[in-house]
Design a protein around this motif. Sequence first.
Motif, mmCIF file in Angstrom:
data_model
loop_
_atom_site.group_PDB
_atom_site.id
_atom_site.type_symbol
_atom_site.label_atom_id
_atom_site.label_comp_id
_atom_site.label_asym_id
_atom_site.label_seq_id
_atom_site.Cartn_x
_atom_site.Cartn_y
_atom_site.Cartn_z
ATOM 1 N N LYS A 69 11.869 -13.327 -3.648
ATOM 2 C CA LYS A 69 12.404 -12.047 -4.091
ATOM 3 C C LYS A 69 12.276 -11.023 -2.962
ATOM 4 O O LYS A 69 11.257 -10.989 -2.278
ATOM 5 N N ASP A 70 13.321 -10.221 -2.778
ATOM 6 C CA ASP A 70 13.276 -9.147 -1.794
ATOM 7 C C ASP A 70 12.753 -7.878 -2.446
ATOM 8 O O ASP A 70 13.172 -7.513 -3.541
ATOM 9 N N HIS A 71 11.842 -7.229 -1.767
ATOM 10 C CA HIS A 71 11.274 -5.972 -2.248
ATOM 11 C C HIS A 71 11.646 -4.896 -1.243
ATOM 12 O O HIS A 71 11.442 -5.065 -0.043
ATOM 13 N N ARG A 72 12.175 -3.785 -1.739
ATOM 14 C CA ARG A 72 12.630 -2.715 -0.863
ATOM 15 C C ARG A 72 11.759 -1.482 -1.028
ATOM 16 O O ARG A 72 11.373 -1.127 -2.140
ATOM 17 N N VAL A 73 11.496 -0.841 0.104
ATOM 18 C CA VAL A 73 10.698 0.376 0.142
ATOM 19 C C VAL A 73 11.545 1.447 0.826
ATOM 20 O O VAL A 73 12.045 1.238 1.930
ATOM 21 N N ILE A 74 11.691 2.581 0.156
ATOM 22 C CA ILE A 74 12.407 3.713 0.736
ATOM 23 C C ILE A 74 11.400 4.565 1.513
ATOM 24 O O ILE A 74 10.316 4.859 1.022
ATOM 25 N N VAL A 75 11.786 4.966 2.735
ATOM 26 C CA VAL A 75 10.906 5.748 3.600
ATOM 27 C C VAL A 75 11.613 7.055 3.960
ATOM 28 O O VAL A 75 12.751 7.038 4.439
ATOM 29 N N HIS A 76 10.944 8.170 3.717
ATOM 30 C CA HIS A 76 11.459 9.482 4.107
ATOM 31 C C HIS A 76 11.026 9.716 5.545
ATOM 32 O O HIS A 76 9.829 9.740 5.842
ATOM 33 N N THR A 77 11.996 9.888 6.464
ATOM 34 C CA THR A 77 11.707 9.898 7.898
ATOM 35 C C THR A 77 11.710 11.287 8.529
ATOM 36 O O THR A 77 11.654 11.396 9.752
ATOM 37 N N LEU A 78 11.770 12.347 7.737
ATOM 38 C CA LEU A 78 11.895 13.699 8.279
ATOM 39 C C LEU A 78 10.783 14.041 9.272
ATOM 40 O O LEU A 78 11.041 14.647 10.314
ATOM 41 N N PHE A 79 9.538 13.655 8.982
ATOM 42 C CA PHE A 79 8.406 14.008 9.844
ATOM 43 C C PHE A 79 8.325 13.164 11.115
ATOM 44 O O PHE A 79 7.515 13.470 11.992
ATOM 45 N N VAL A 80 9.111 12.084 11.229
ATOM 46 C CA VAL A 80 9.038 11.210 12.406
ATOM 47 C C VAL A 80 10.336 11.227 13.211
ATOM 48 O O VAL A 80 10.524 10.396 14.095
ATOM 49 N N GLU A 81 11.217 12.161 12.898
ATOM 50 C CA GLU A 81 12.473 12.237 13.637
ATOM 51 C C GLU A 81 12.295 13.084 14.885
ATOM 52 O O GLU A 81 11.459 13.991 14.887
ATOM 53 N N PRO A 82 13.026 12.794 15.960
ATOM 54 C CA PRO A 82 14.132 11.856 16.024
ATOM 55 C C PRO A 82 13.624 10.421 15.975
ATOM 56 O O PRO A 82 12.618 10.086 16.584
ATOM 57 N N PHE A 83 14.313 9.623 15.220
ATOM 58 C CA PHE A 83 13.916 8.248 14.936
ATOM 59 C C PHE A 83 14.987 7.312 15.478
ATOM 60 O O PHE A 83 16.135 7.367 15.053
ATOM 61 N N ASP A 84 14.609 6.491 16.442
ATOM 62 C CA ASP A 84 15.545 5.550 17.062
ATOM 63 C C ASP A 84 15.513 4.248 16.267
ATOM 64 O O ASP A 84 14.723 3.346 16.551
ATOM 65 N N ALA A 85 16.368 4.161 15.265
ATOM 66 C CA ALA A 85 16.349 3.022 14.337
ATOM 67 C C ALA A 85 16.942 1.766 14.971
ATOM 68 O O ALA A 85 17.974 1.826 15.629
ATOM 69 N N VAL A 86 16.270 0.648 14.744
ATOM 70 C CA VAL A 86 16.765 -0.663 15.159
ATOM 71 C C VAL A 86 16.906 -1.501 13.894
ATOM 72 O O VAL A 86 15.909 -2.014 13.370
ATOM 73 N N ILE A 87 18.124 -1.608 13.402
ATOM 74 C CA ILE A 87 18.374 -2.368 12.175
ATOM 75 C C ILE A 87 18.004 -3.832 12.413
ATOM 76 O O ILE A 87 18.371 -4.432 13.417
ATOM 77 N N GLY A 88 17.236 -4.393 11.474
ATOM 78 C CA GLY A 88 16.804 -5.785 11.581
ATOM 79 C C GLY A 88 15.426 -5.957 12.193
ATOM 80 O O GLY A 88 14.862 -7.045 12.166
ATOM 81 N N ALA A 89 14.855 -4.885 12.732
ATOM 82 C CA ALA A 89 13.523 -4.956 13.342
ATOM 83 C C ALA A 89 12.444 -4.714 12.281
ATOM 84 O O ALA A 89 12.689 -4.077 11.259
ATOM 85 N N GLN A 90 11.252 -5.216 12.551
ATOM 86 C CA GLN A 90 10.113 -5.007 11.662
ATOM 87 C C GLN A 90 9.467 -3.660 11.974
ATOM 88 O O GLN A 90 9.291 -3.304 13.141
ATOM 89 N N TYR A 91 9.093 -2.924 10.922
ATOM 90 C CA TYR A 91 8.453 -1.623 11.072
ATOM 91 C C TYR A 91 7.196 -1.568 10.224
ATOM 92 O O TYR A 91 7.121 -2.204 9.173
ATOM 93 N N MET A 92 6.238 -0.772 10.711
ATOM 94 C CA MET A 92 5.040 -0.464 9.942
ATOM 95 C C MET A 92 5.038 1.041 9.725
ATOM 96 O O MET A 92 5.313 1.801 10.651
ATOM 97 N N VAL A 93 4.736 1.462 8.502
ATOM 98 C CA VAL A 93 4.770 2.880 8.161
ATOM 99 C C VAL A 93 3.419 3.311 7.597
ATOM 100 O O VAL A 93 2.763 2.561 6.886
ATOM 101 N N LEU A 94 3.015 4.521 7.989
ATOM 102 C CA LEU A 94 1.820 5.162 7.465
ATOM 103 C C LEU A 94 2.283 6.467 6.841
ATOM 104 O O LEU A 94 2.980 7.259 7.480
ATOM 105 N N GLY A 95 1.936 6.675 5.569
ATOM 106 C CA GLY A 95 2.367 7.899 4.898
ATOM 107 C C GLY A 95 1.822 7.993 3.484
ATOM 108 O O GLY A 95 0.914 7.255 3.106
#
Length: 143
Positions: A69-95
């Motif tokens: 099963k796929d589990h999705r997490v929505i992340v609000h990125t306002l505090f970490v922008e500008p954010f250079d997104a790489v679609i398909g890459a693994q990310y770790m988030v603290l918040g």
Amino acid sequence: MRSVHKCYYTHVKFCIFSSMLPSAAVYRFPWELTSGSVQEGESLRTFGKLILYEPEESLATLSAHQSSKDHRVIVHTLFVEPFDAVIGAQYMVLGELENIEGVGAVVRARVLNCVDGVNLALLQKAINDQRTFLEKKVGVVNS
């Protein structure tokens, strides 16, 4: 006498600053966030593959796979922008976890790092081992 006051002042200052710090973030699996077992406002760390980024909304979607099963997490990125997104890459988030009307559970990111190449199976094992250690030795329950 003066050094005694200085030590006392330093100790009080340390106590004041340490009480202003946010609580330590606990690792949470993405499937724990989507199950509703994590309370709003809780500091946390989680991970997933970036599958969608909406810069105009300051929202990113991370996905993790567990038990077919796929589990999705929505992340609000306002505090970490500008954010250079790489679609398909693994990310770790603290918040902190928040509930946003119309969106649901959202992690308001303080830190968002690309960790592409991390061994996710080993990370999951390390998180489970840390939880077991803390439950046995310290009496802390993270689940």
